[in-house]
Design a protein around this motif. Structure first.
Motif, PDB file in Angstrom:
ATOM      1  N   THR A  70      36.222   7.443   8.879  1.00  0.00           N
ATOM      2  CA  THR A  70      35.164   8.378   9.187  1.00  0.00           C
ATOM      3  C   THR A  70      33.988   8.012   9.552  1.00  0.00           C
ATOM      4  OG1 THR A  70      35.294   8.141   6.631  1.00  0.00           O
ATOM      5  CG2 THR A  70      36.195  10.235   7.630  1.00  0.00           C
ATOM      6  N   PHE A  71      33.676   6.618  10.069  1.00  0.00           N
ATOM      7  CA  PHE A  71      32.464   6.152  10.471  1.00  0.00           C
ATOM      8  C   PHE A  71      31.295   6.126   9.545  1.00  0.00           C
ATOM      9  CE2 PHE A  71      34.646   8.547  13.807  1.00  0.00           C
ATOM     10  CZ  PHE A  71      35.117   7.448  14.798  1.00  0.00           C
ATOM     11  N   HIS A  72      31.653   5.857   8.246  1.00  0.00           N
ATOM     12  CA  HIS A  72      30.748   5.716   7.244  1.00  0.00           C
ATOM     13  C   HIS A  72      30.368   4.018   6.985  1.00  0.00           C
ATOM     14  CE1 HIS A  72      31.565   9.933   5.891  1.00  0.00           C
ATOM     15  NE2 HIS A  72      30.665   9.989   7.010  1.00  0.00           N
ATOM     16  N   ASP A 129      18.180   1.483   6.958  1.00  0.00           N
ATOM     17  CA  ASP A 129      19.285   2.041   7.372  1.00  0.00           C
ATOM     18  C   ASP A 129      20.446   2.035   6.596  1.00  0.00           C
ATOM     19  OD1 ASP A 129      20.375  -0.240   7.977  1.00  0.00           O
ATOM     20  OD2 ASP A 129      20.150  -0.093  10.197  1.00  0.00           O
ATOM     21  N   ALA A 130      21.825   2.597   7.006  1.00  0.00           N
ATOM     22  CA  ALA A 130      22.732   2.587   6.111  1.00  0.00           C
ATOM     23  C   ALA A 130      23.462   1.304   5.755  1.00  0.00           C
ATOM     24  CB  ALA A 130      23.885   3.533   6.884  1.00  0.00           C
ATOM     25  N   HIS A 143      29.133  11.547   2.379  1.00  0.00           N
ATOM     26  CA  HIS A 143      28.991  11.108   3.814  1.00  0.00           C
ATOM     27  C   HIS A 143      27.450  10.396   3.803  1.00  0.00           C
ATOM     28  CE1 HIS A 143      31.930  13.999   5.693  1.00  0.00           C
ATOM     29  NE2 HIS A 143      32.434  13.507   4.426  1.00  0.00           N
ATOM     30  N   THR A 144      27.020   9.728   5.073  1.00  0.00           N
ATOM     31  CA  THR A 144      26.076   8.829   4.595  1.00  0.00           C
ATOM     32  C   THR A 144      24.727   9.101   5.511  1.00  0.00           C
ATOM     33  OG1 THR A 144      27.436   7.772   6.601  1.00  0.00           O
ATOM     34  CG2 THR A 144      27.389   6.578   4.454  1.00  0.00           C
ATOM     35  N   VAL A 145      24.961  10.167   6.310  1.00  0.00           N
ATOM     36  CA  VAL A 145      23.662  10.489   7.058  1.00  0.00           C
ATOM     37  C   VAL A 145      22.473  10.835   6.006  1.00  0.00           C
ATOM     38  CG1 VAL A 145      22.434  12.544   8.413  1.00  0.00           C
ATOM     39  CG2 VAL A 145      24.479  11.396   9.055  1.00  0.00           C
ATOM     40  N   SER A 162      20.989   7.705   4.334  1.00  0.00           N
ATOM     41  CA  SER A 162      20.321   7.076   5.391  1.00  0.00           C
ATOM     42  C   SER A 162      18.943   7.565   5.618  1.00  0.00           C
ATOM     43  CB  SER A 162      21.027   7.033   6.513  1.00  0.00           C
ATOM     44  OG  SER A 162      22.452   6.569   6.505  1.00  0.00           O
TER      45      SER A 162
HETATM   46  C1  LIG Z   1      31.291   9.759  15.186  1.00  0.00           C
HETATM   47  C2  LIG Z   1      30.790   9.733  13.996  1.00  0.00           C
HETATM   48  C3  LIG Z   1      30.542  11.027  13.072  1.00  0.00           C
HETATM   49  C4  LIG Z   1      30.078  11.118  11.953  1.00  0.00           C
HETATM   50  N1  LIG Z   1      29.961  12.280  11.157  1.00  0.00           N
HETATM   51  C5  LIG Z   1      29.126  11.894  10.056  1.00  0.00           C
HETATM   52  C6  LIG Z   1      28.970  13.237   9.129  1.00  0.00           C
HETATM   53  O1  LIG Z   1      29.607  14.492   9.578  1.00  0.00           O
HETATM   54  N2  LIG Z   1      28.302  13.184   8.213  1.00  0.00           N
HETATM   55  C7  LIG Z   1      27.506  12.244   7.724  1.00  0.00           C
HETATM   56  O2  LIG Z   1      26.839  12.412   6.786  1.00  0.00           O
HETATM   57  N3  LIG Z   1      27.874  11.029   8.366  1.00  0.00           N
HETATM   58  C8  LIG Z   1      28.415  10.896   9.825  1.00  0.00           C
HETATM   59  N4  LIG Z   1      28.444   9.885  10.190  1.00  0.00           N
HETATM   60  C9  LIG Z   1      27.789   8.579   9.852  1.00  0.00           C
HETATM   61  C10 LIG Z   1      26.245   8.530  10.139  1.00  0.00           C
HETATM   62  O3  LIG Z   1      26.028   8.830  11.465  1.00  0.00           O
HETATM   63  C11 LIG Z   1      25.924   7.146   9.810  1.00  0.00           C
HETATM   64  O4  LIG Z   1      25.981   6.583   8.534  1.00  0.00           O
HETATM   65  C12 LIG Z   1      24.232   7.153  10.017  1.00  0.00           C
HETATM   66  O5  LIG Z   1      23.859   7.580  11.330  1.00  0.00           O
HETATM   67  C13 LIG Z   1      23.624   5.938   9.783  1.00  0.00           C
HETATM   68  O6  LIG Z   1      22.288   5.837  10.183  1.00  0.00           O
HETATM   69  P1  LIG Z   1      21.570   4.736  10.481  1.00  0.00           P
HETATM   70  O7  LIG Z   1      20.122   5.118  10.702  1.00  0.00           O
HETATM   71  O8  LIG Z   1      22.125   3.475   9.510  1.00  0.00           O
HETATM   72  O9  LIG Z   1      22.148   4.332  11.997  1.00  0.00           O
HETATM   73  P2  LIG Z   1      22.106   5.128  13.334  1.00  0.00           P
HETATM   74  O10 LIG Z   1      22.021   6.578  13.149  1.00  0.00           O
HETATM   75  O11 LIG Z   1      23.042   4.613  14.300  1.00  0.00           O
HETATM   76  O12 LIG Z   1      20.668   4.752  13.999  1.00  0.00           O
HETATM   77  C14 LIG Z   1      20.450   3.569  14.688  1.00  0.00           C
HETATM   78  C15 LIG Z   1      19.658   3.790  15.610  1.00  0.00           C
HETATM   79  O13 LIG Z   1      19.077   2.581  16.493  1.00  0.00           O
HETATM   80  C16 LIG Z   1      18.832   2.859  17.635  1.00  0.00           C
HETATM   81  N5  LIG Z   1      18.941   1.499  18.318  1.00  0.00           N
HETATM   82  C17 LIG Z   1      19.992   0.593  18.331  1.00  0.00           C
HETATM   83  N6  LIG Z   1      19.685  -0.594  18.808  1.00  0.00           N
HETATM   84  C18 LIG Z   1      18.339  -0.334  19.060  1.00  0.00           C
HETATM   85  C19 LIG Z   1      17.501  -1.509  19.786  1.00  0.00           C
HETATM   86  N7  LIG Z   1      17.531  -2.569  20.135  1.00  0.00           N
HETATM   87  N8  LIG Z   1      16.138  -0.991  19.932  1.00  0.00           N
HETATM   88  C20 LIG Z   1      15.801   0.324  19.496  1.00  0.00           C
HETATM   89  N9  LIG Z   1      16.678   1.119  18.852  1.00  0.00           N
HETATM   90  C21 LIG Z   1      18.060   0.714  18.722  1.00  0.00           C
HETATM   91  C22 LIG Z   1      20.340   3.714  18.184  1.00  0.00           C
HETATM   92  O14 LIG Z   1      19.939   4.240  19.269  1.00  0.00           O
HETATM   93  C23 LIG Z   1      20.228   4.632  16.729  1.00  0.00           C
HETATM   94  O15 LIG Z   1      19.293   5.770  17.218  1.00  0.00           O
HETATM   95  C24 LIG Z   1      29.126  10.041  11.472  1.00  0.00           C
HETATM   96  C25 LIG Z   1      29.259   8.479  12.473  1.00  0.00           C
HETATM   97  C26 LIG Z   1      29.879   8.571  13.587  1.00  0.00           C
HETATM   98  C27 LIG Z   1      29.853   7.539  14.290  1.00  0.00           C
END
Ligand SMILES: Cc1cc2nc3c(=O)[nH]c(=O)nc-3n(C[C@H](O)[C@H](O)[C@H](O)COP(=O)(O)OP(=O)(O)OC[C@H]3O[C@@H](n4cnc5c(N)ncnc54)[C@H](O)[C@@H]3O)c2cc1C
Length: 183
Positions: A118-120, A153-154, A164-166, A169
């Protein structure tokens, strides 16, 4: 407080690939009851491939490497089977996969063959107490031993939350802004 082991994701599917064991699957539709293990024990790794920072890291999620995860999913699938076989659903449940009379080992094989994620993903840069040698970050999200670098971040979550992790985060980002501006 009691905590849940599973989340059940109910979805309607017309994609025959979801039902590989069902005859005439292409002419049918069905319901999938996805059983989500909310606190998997299997732990993967993210390692450097080389000293070149532009090289992609070596990521091994090691899914289902802990047998406890397989065993838990077997229990969850048994619960899902009960739901699918309930009287209210019986008229529609012509085929239940894995079959109700499948052995635990057959259900475990179904888990190993067909489980998805589930991509978490979390925890690759986890925060922890200052004296925790395995914590990469201190409680203020600062990378230990590096000046002027925080992670928000996550990846900082010490363990997977049972949800869920959004939203967490986003909250971590919000909290990081407070820490940086010392509000
Ligand atoms: C297919 C999928 C479905 C999901 N569905 C759900 C859901 O329904 N509900 C839920 O709660 N969670 C869901 N998740 C999980 C959730 O999306 C993640 O846990 C969350 O987005 C993590 O946030 P983050 O800020 O750690 O990383 P991310 O959201 O991945 O943010 C990282 C950011 O860094 C940017 N980045 C990367 N490298 C660089 C760089 N070198 N320079 C500048 N920017 C960069 C990326 O473009 C991105 O915008 C899902 C994940 C996936 C993959």
């Amino acid at each position: 407080m009691p905590r849940p082991y599973f989340e059940f994701l109910l979805s309607y599917n017309t994609d025959a690939s979801y039902f590989p064991d069902v005859p005439d699957a292409a002419e049918r539709s069905g319901v999938t009851i996805g059983v989500v293990n909310l606190q998997p024990r299997s732990v993967g790794t993210v390692r450097l491939a080389s000293a070149d920072p532009l090289d992609s890291p070596l990521i091994d999620p090691a899914y289902l490497s802990d047998q406890a995860d397989v065993d838990l999913l077997v229990k969850g699938l048994r619960m899902a089977q009960q739901v699918a076989a309930a009287p209210a659903l019986k008229p529609w449940a012509e085929n239940i996969v894995p079959a109700l009379d499948a052995t635990d080992e057959e259900v475990a094989q179904h888990v190993r063959d067909d489980a998805a994620i589930t991509f978490h993903s979390v925890g690759t840069v986890r925060m922890g107490r200052v004296d925790d040698p395995d914590a990469v970050l201190d409680p203020q999200l600062r990378v230990k031993g590096v000046q002027g670098l925080r992670v928000a971040d996550a990846s900082v979550m010490p363990d997977l939350i049972r949800g869920h992790t959004v939203a967490p985060s986003v909250f971590i980002g919000w909290r990081a802004a407070d820490l940086i501006t010392e509000r």
